[in-house]
Design a protein around this motif. Structure first.
Motif, PDB file in Angstrom:
ATOM      1  N   ILE A  33       0.842  -1.207   0.000  1.00  0.00           N
ATOM      2  CA  ILE A  33       0.000   0.000   0.000  1.00  0.00           C
ATOM      3  C   ILE A  33       0.875   1.253   0.000  1.00  0.00           C
ATOM      4  O   ILE A  33       0.645   2.202  -0.760  1.00  0.00           O
ATOM      5  CB  ILE A  33      -0.950   0.002   1.218  1.00  0.00           C
ATOM      6  N   ILE A  34       1.912   1.214   0.826  1.00  0.00           N
ATOM      7  CA  ILE A  34       2.816   2.370   0.916  1.00  0.00           C
ATOM      8  C   ILE A  34       3.648   2.501  -0.353  1.00  0.00           C
ATOM      9  O   ILE A  34       3.775   3.590  -0.927  1.00  0.00           O
ATOM     10  CB  ILE A  34       3.739   2.225   2.149  1.00  0.00           C
ATOM     11  N   LEU A  35       4.216   1.380  -0.816  1.00  0.00           N
ATOM     12  CA  LEU A  35       5.080   1.389  -1.997  1.00  0.00           C
ATOM     13  C   LEU A  35       4.314   1.836  -3.235  1.00  0.00           C
ATOM     14  O   LEU A  35       4.862   2.483  -4.128  1.00  0.00           O
ATOM     15  CB  LEU A  35       5.661  -0.016  -2.214  1.00  0.00           C
ATOM     16  N   GLU A 141      -5.553   8.126  -9.425  1.00  0.00           N
ATOM     17  CA  GLU A 141      -6.320   8.867  -8.415  1.00  0.00           C
ATOM     18  C   GLU A 141      -6.389   8.094  -7.100  1.00  0.00           C
ATOM     19  O   GLU A 141      -6.592   8.673  -6.032  1.00  0.00           O
ATOM     20  CB  GLU A 141      -7.729   9.139  -8.938  1.00  0.00           C
ATOM     21  N   TYR A 142      -6.179   6.744  -7.172  1.00  0.00           N
ATOM     22  CA  TYR A 142      -6.260   5.920  -5.960  1.00  0.00           C
ATOM     23  C   TYR A 142      -4.968   5.150  -5.703  1.00  0.00           C
ATOM     24  O   TYR A 142      -4.514   5.062  -4.569  1.00  0.00           O
ATOM     25  CB  TYR A 142      -7.440   4.941  -6.071  1.00  0.00           C
ATOM     26  N   SER A 143      -4.375   4.558  -6.734  1.00  0.00           N
ATOM     27  CA  SER A 143      -3.125   3.796  -6.600  1.00  0.00           C
ATOM     28  C   SER A 143      -3.190   2.816  -5.438  1.00  0.00           C
ATOM     29  O   SER A 143      -2.362   2.847  -4.524  1.00  0.00           O
ATOM     30  CB  SER A 143      -1.931   4.750  -6.417  1.00  0.00           C
ATOM     31  N   LEU A 144      -4.168   1.943  -5.485  1.00  0.00           N
ATOM     32  CA  LEU A 144      -4.394   1.003  -4.387  1.00  0.00           C
ATOM     33  C   LEU A 144      -3.869  -0.383  -4.750  1.00  0.00           C
ATOM     34  O   LEU A 144      -4.222  -0.944  -5.776  1.00  0.00           O
ATOM     35  CB  LEU A 144      -5.898   0.914  -4.084  1.00  0.00           C
ATOM     36  N   ASN A 145      -3.008  -0.937  -3.882  1.00  0.00           N
ATOM     37  CA  ASN A 145      -2.549  -2.315  -4.024  1.00  0.00           C
ATOM     38  C   ASN A 145      -2.537  -2.945  -2.647  1.00  0.00           C
ATOM     39  O   ASN A 145      -1.572  -2.813  -1.900  1.00  0.00           O
ATOM     40  CB  ASN A 145      -1.164  -2.386  -4.650  1.00  0.00           C
ATOM     41  N   CYS A 146      -3.636  -3.589  -2.292  1.00  0.00           N
ATOM     42  CA  CYS A 146      -3.679  -4.238  -0.974  1.00  0.00           C
ATOM     43  C   CYS A 146      -3.642  -5.754  -1.145  1.00  0.00           C
ATOM     44  O   CYS A 146      -4.447  -6.487  -0.594  1.00  0.00           O
ATOM     45  CB  CYS A 146      -4.887  -3.790  -0.167  1.00  0.00           C
TER      46      CYS A 146
END
Length: 703
Positions: A33-35, A141-146
């Motif tokens: 998430i941070i990366l 706009e979100y760049s979400l990788n969980c």
């Protein structure tokens, strides 16, 4: 439709079970998430830590001072329900439960999953999982990788739904190697709450998603899937791998239709009716996705091949032709230009063999000529890199040769290896490139099948005037007598009540009655033992055709009576025979229905008589049928030429045959008591009004 914005487009995320320990799932998810530079707030939750990755950590989600849109749960399964309850109290709207050990392991896991679902429903939370890999949204706009994988998804316009969490990492890694980017990824796991159908509906109007890929192990609600997929496929291609293709059907089918339907036909019928492209492996899934992502859908199935090696060209030709694709010859101006442009080219054929020494310039010249030829819909370039030729230069020449081309362009670099400089160049310039020609052939075939589906008429559902009350009375009488099978004149009566013409028949329990029946119907006749206890009469020797005299009627009546002595002792049933008109001429076909536990009633049509199980030239569709479905079923048979006139024979009355299928569909829709129906044979005759059902059997659901 479920609003999944809180899962795929959250403004804040809590990672419950975040960890500082390397190698743990909680740490990897928070790290990703941070990366990935998530454009929102991140809250690690772990009662044993105060800071993780330089971010303040909270003991519980209730301690987080800000609002939390979505929570990722990575804790032991026993405490997942309690954590979910805290999320509900906090006002969290979306959950992604990574934790495993629920319904997939049975026992206590089922109880825990039910508890979890009840909590989600009580608090109005949508949940993906449990037992999943996570979700991805590459929109900047979100760049979400969980997810807990080590591979970062490339940005693209492909949505991917996977029921398998274990495949997650492998799929993400393979997609990156191929240069395939995603808009969103959803690993749905056990589908306790959010299903593939829910995600499909959510992506239906998503502007970032143009193509949808599915990996499914089972269907939750196939009928809902049909409705959604049919609509989406009109403007967004769907490609699917459905695992479990070879799982054997455990139930024993008592009809021809049921036996045939034990094959993996339900899924095929469903996907075909919805326009979903079914592939057999994850590798093929990405093969098709690459072409759809970067190239237009071809306007037809005509392929032009340009190669520098004869062997691969022949492999490509065999693969394409065997799949029903076409390779028209180069002709006219194209042929003249090619012969002039390619020095030393004696024969201009398709495939066009530029010979082993051909370099980039030869490819460029040939492709530049072919790209404007209206005789072709797709261009397929095959290159086997010799030591003396720079494969990057050839890749550049291929790209330059097809510039401005509106056709589908694909390439094969045999022997180059995935990740070679030449292949990478083509990928970067939106030309799908493959290692073997057979993969290209399958890909082009799949996309062409999708094109043909898009061009199909939508079809119209028809309703006929029928006698439902009379059919219900036959069913009730059968059940009252303790039977669950309807055969003989009663079965044919059901068809007559639904407007399907049948052969004349009489039931006779004596020699005298048999003779009277034969005289009334007119010789020649067919004689059958009349009993619901013999399902396959031909195998039992319970059918005699072309009975022409009273003497023959008497002899066969007595022969049949001897055959059923043992059956009479077992059932106590009174012996009788069925006397039926002998229908001659025409083509034997079979119409039927079987009930799939997942998909419901499947309507079947094929070549009839005893050959139905041997040749297996049949088509299945999920009920109800419209006129377009029926047309596809009939024309899709390999034996279709037998119906249209073959080697001088007359064409059958196709409108009556198709109407019979539509009437059968209405019968199946009106009566869900039937588990299987066989109309075998249905004689499709050349003359209007002479097509008739000769034999039928209805099996009533038990219980």
């Amino acid at each position: 439709m479920k609003n999944l914005d809180h899962i795929f487009k959250p403004k804040s995320v809590a990672v419950i079970g975040a960890s500082t320990q390397r190698g743990t799932i909680g740490r990897e998810i928070l790290h990703n998430i941070i990366l990935n530079e998530f454009n929102g707030k991140v809250f690690p939750v772990n009662p044993k830590a105060s800071v993780i990755h330089s971010i303040k950590c909270y003991s519980t989600v209730l301690d987080v001072p800000d609002a939390v849109d979505m929570a990722i749960i990575v804790v032991p399964r026993e405490i997942v329900p309690a954590v979910a309850e805290q999320c509900g109290q906090k006002g969290v709207r979306g959950l992604v439960v990574i934790s495993a050990g629920f319904r997939e392991v049975g026992g206590k896991g089922i109880i825990l999953e039910n508890q979890l679902l009840e909590i989600c429903q009580k608090h109005g939370m949508n949940m993906i999982g449990p037992n999943c890999f996570g979700v991805v949204n590459t929109d900047p706009e979100y760049s979400l990788n969980c997810t807990f994988g080590k591979t970062r998804a490339l940005t693209g316009r492909v949505g991917f739904i996977s029921q398998s969490g274990a495949l997650g990492e492998a799929i993400m890694n393979h997609a990156q190697e191929l240069g395939l980017g995603f808009s969103m990824v959803a690993s749905i796991g056990n589908k306790a709450d959010v299903s593939a159908n829910d995600v499909l509906e959510y992506w239906q109007d998503d502007p970032q998603t143009d193509i949808i890929l599915l990996y499914l192990e089972n269907f939750g609600n196939p009928r809902h899937f049909t409705k959604i997929a049919r609509e989406i496929s009109r403007f967004k291609p769907i490609v699917a791998v459905k695992a479990g293709r070879t799982t054997q059907g455990a139930r024993a089918a008592s009809s021809h239709t049921g036996a045939l339907a034990e094959l993996d036909v339900g899924v095929d019928a469903l996907f075909d009716q919805c326009g979903v492209m079914r592939v057999s492996s994850v590798e093929e899934l990405f093969d098709v996705a690459r072409a759809l992502s970067n190239q237009p859908i071809p306007k037809g199935n005509r392929v032009a091949i340009v190669t520098n090696a004869g062997g691969p060209g022949l492999l490509a030709t065999d693969a394409l032709i065997s799949l029903g694709m076409q390779l028209p010859p180069y002709r006219g101006a194209t042929r003249t230009k090619l012969k002039k442009a390619i020095i030393g080219q004696n024969a201009v054929n398709n495939p066009l063999d530029l010979v082993a020494g051909a370099g980039g310039e030869s490819f460029k010249l040939a492709l530049n000529i072919i790209k404007t030829d209206k005789d072709f819909d797709s261009i397929f370039a095959i290159f086997v890199p010799p030591v003396t030729i720079n494969q990057v230069e050839v890749a550049k020449s291929i790209h330059e040769g097809v510039k401005g081309c509106k056709k589908t362009v694909v390439a094969c670099f045999m022997g180059a290896g995935e990740g070679s400089a030449g292949m990478d160049y083509l990928k970067q310039n939106d030309i799908p490139v493959y290692l073997f020609p057979e993969a290209v052939a399958k890909t082009l075939y799949q996309i062409d099948a999708y094109r043909r589906w898009l061009e199909r008429p939508r079809g119209e559902f028809k309703t006929f005037k029928v006698n439902k009350e009379a059919v219900q009375a036959i069913i009730d009488d059968t059940l009252k007598s303790g039977l669950d099978v309807i055969v003989g004149d009663k079965a044919l009566s059901i068809l007559e009540h639904y407007g399907i013409k049948t052969a004349q028949s009489r039931i006779a329990d004596s020699e005298k009655a048999s003779l009277i029946a034969a005289e009334e119907i007119g010789y020649p006749v067919v004689m059958k033992i009349y009993t619901p206890h013999i399902l396959h009469k031909t195998d039992f020797g319970a059918v005699q055709v072309d009975v022409r005299t009273a003497k023959e009627v008497r002899a066969i009546f007595n022969e049949f009576r001897k055959k059923t002595v043992a059956l009479k002792k077992k059932t106590g049933e009174k012996f009788s025979v069925e006397i039926q008109e002998m229908v001659t001429g025409g083509v034997e076909t079979v119409l039927g229905m079987s009930t799939d536990p997942s998909f419901g009633p499947l309507i079947m049509f094929g070549l009839g008589g005893i050959y139905v199980e041997i040749l297996k030239d049949v088509a299945f569709r999920i009920n109800p049928l419209n006129d377009a479905n029926v047309d596809e079923m009939v024309k899709g048979l390999k034996s279709y030429p037998l119906l249209t006139g073959f080697r001088g024979s007359e064409a059958v009355d196709l409108p009556t045959l198709k109407e019979a299928l539509l009437r059968l569909s209405q019968l199946v829709s009106d009566f869900d008591q039937f588990s299987e129906i066989d109309i075998n044979p249905f004689i499709s005759h050349p003359q209007k009004g002479k097509s008739k059902a000769v034999d039928a059997r209805f099996i009533i659901k038990k219980g």
